[in-house]
Enzyme design. Structure first.
Site, short mmCIF file in Angstrom:
data_model
loop_
_atom_site.label_atom_id
_atom_site.label_comp_id
_atom_site.label_asym_id
_atom_site.label_seq_id
_atom_site.Cartn_x
_atom_site.Cartn_y
_atom_site.Cartn_z
N CYS A 1 4.97 16.97 -19.63
CA CYS A 1 5.15 15.41 -19.49
C CYS A 1 6.15 15.11 -20.63
CB CYS A 1 3.67 15.24 -20.28
SG CYS A 1 3.55 13.29 -20.79
N CYS B 1 0.53 11.62 -16.48
CA CYS B 1 -0.01 12.90 -17.21
C CYS B 1 -1.65 12.79 -17.19
CB CYS B 1 0.60 12.67 -18.62
SG CYS B 1 0.07 14.04 -19.50
N HIS C 1 -1.24 1.31 -4.52
CA HIS C 1 -1.58 2.82 -4.26
C HIS C 1 -0.84 3.81 -5.09
CE1 HIS C 1 -4.01 1.65 -0.51
NE2 HIS C 1 -4.53 1.46 -1.43
N GLN D 1 0.74 -1.06 0.08
CA GLN D 1 0.04 -0.02 0.06
C GLN D 1 0.81 1.17 0.22
OE1 GLN D 1 -2.25 -1.90 3.56
NE2 GLN D 1 -3.80 -0.71 2.69
#
Length: 233
Positions: A136, A117, A109, A91
């Site tokens: 990006c 992006c 997670h 997690q």
């Protein structure tokens, strides 16, 4: 210990807390200075992107100042030496498992050192600040956000995780509170499928009663001892 062929391990904030990573509950840490709904929800990001990007820039910077602990290294050893099938799910969004030597970690997670992006939806490795709106690497749009699953978003690779739980001989939960779903329900999924279940946690979690066995104490002590048992059996 019976011969094991398939192990699923879930790690949570408790395993990284021993390395100095802030948890939601750590006094004086980054999380105590911010409301979760402001920095860990899509709504918070829409409302104040500067606050959110700055918060994760601080978390990324803090990550560089901590090191893996014996629990991370023990799980890497298990991954390397276990003869069966092992799935290590975390997690945590830090990279301490990888720096501890693990080769294949499922970050349900997301990861602090990854950027998502919002324009082209491509993920890219990321180790720099995002607060100044860098482009990006793929589409050049200034549309990056942390590749972290916020409250209200679906964790990653859930189908793979559930499929592994239904086939596991053993499910082990390490350093988790047992309070955040869907991960808090993994122990019940594994038990229903016939797996043995083990909790390794600093103290009893909210879901301790679901486990066949629970051992409580520091992960840096419990995990290496358990790994020795598995590899020595």
């Amino acid at each position: 210990m019976a011969q094991l062929e398939r192990i699923v391990i879930l790690t949570g904030a408790g395993i990284s807390a021993e390395s100095g990573i802030d948890t939601f509950r750590s006094a004086g840490g980054l999380w105590e200075q911010h409301k979760v709904e402001d920095v860990a929800t899509p709504e918070g990001f829409m409302r104040d992107p500067d606050l959110v990007l700055g918060f994760y820039d601080m978390r990324r910077e803090a990550l560089a100042k901590v090191d893996p602990n014996p629990a991370h290294r023990a799980l890497a050893r298990l991954e390397s030496e276990f003869d069966g099938e092992l799935l290590l799910v975390t997690q945590n969004v830090d990279d301490l498992h990888e720096r501890g030597g693990a080769k294949s970690v499922l970050h349900m997670h997301g990861e602090l050192k990854s950027a998502l992006c919002t324009a082209c939806e491509v993920r890219s490795p990321w180790d720099a600040p995002m607060g100044d709106r860098p482009p990006c690497p793929v589409c050049q749009a200034p549309s990056l956000r942390p590749d972290v699953v916020w409250f209200g978003e679906m964790p990653y690779q859930m189908e793979r995780i559930y499929a592994s739980l239904t086939r596991a001989d053993l499910f082990v939960s390490i350093g988790t509170s047992g309070a955040v779903y869907p991960a808090a329900g993994f122990v019940q999924e594994a038990r229903m499928a016939g797996a043995r279940t083990l909790e390794l946690n600093l103290e009893p979690s909210e879901g301790t009663h679901f486990f066949h066995e629970a051992r409580h104490g520091p992960a840096g002590e419990l995990v290496p001892a358990w790994v020795e048992e598995v590899l020595g059996s």
